[in-house]
Scaffold this active site. Structure first.
Site: not given
Ligand code: G3D
Length: 202
Positions: A78-80, A82
């Protein structure tokens, strides 16, 4: 003769396979949820202790057989950086589980923003959507009554698909089973639109 028997055997044991994406911001509880789902729905599954679970980086996958079908879970980071990869998986997916950290009021708008972007995707049109208000075991978290109106604001983007907002605690496992069983019914109903991916042997 052998191929006839083999064909019959294959027909008897094969399961329809469907792909379920698990999406949400980093730290929402995606990896913990996937572990909880495997624990709840797989006999003799050796679950990982929550303290050993690390945030989703890249892709975690999991397989669960439930109600006569096989669900292949893809838990995406969920990181930016990704999030931009999510839409590469949309076309292949049969359902979405979107996980919200209900205890993190500060990031609620951020979560809603990426949720809207996701459901606006053409490749997800009509795909069942289970929105989980996670971390319900934390006393000061937002309940479903609070979360639901926020995520239902853009109902035109949700459209006619099956959509449900449910409370869950991935940590304790409460609500995990119910959500997946609801989703399985939706996936089966929707299989005229998105047929099973392939039919492999068990
Ligand atoms: P992610 O895969 O979405 O990035 P994780 O998230 O599954 O790694 O979870 C992030 C943190 O939230 C973890 O804590 C995890 O234990 C916690 N968590 C996940 N689900 C729940 C829940 O239902 N209730 C509570 N109380 N915590 C939860 P740490 O401390 O390891 O960062």
């Amino acid at each position: 003769m052998f191929s006839l028997i083999y064909g019959f055997y294959k027909h008897m044991v094969q399961k329809d396979e469907y792909c379920v994406l698990i999406l949400g911001l980093d730290n929402a509880g995606k990896t913990t949820y996937l572990e909880a789902a495997k624990t709840k729905l797989t006999n003799n599954y050796n679950s990982i202790h929550p303290s050993k679970i690390t945030t989703t980086v890249g892709l975690n996958i999991g397989k669960v057989d439930v109600a006569g079908i096989r669900l292949n879970f893809w838990d995406l980071g969920g990181q930016n950086e990704l999030q931009s990869l999510w839409d590469k998986y949309y076309e292949e997916s049969h359902a979405i589980i979107y996980i919200i950290d209900s205890s993190d009021r500060e990031r609620m708008d951020e979560s809603k923003e990426i949720f809207d972007k996701m459901i606006a995707s053409e490749n997800l049109r009509g795909i069942p959507l289970l929105v989980l208000a996670n971390k319900q075991d934390i006393p000061e978290c937002m309940g479903v009554r609070e979360v639901k109106p926020i995520f239902n604001k853009n109902s035109h983007l949700i459209g006619k698909r099956d959509c449900m907002v449910m409370p869950v605690s991935a940590l304790t496992g409460d609500g995990v089973d119910e959500g997946i069983r609801w989703l399985v019914d939706c996936i089966k109903r929707n299989s005229y639109l998105r047929p099973p991916r392939n039919q492999e042997e068990m």
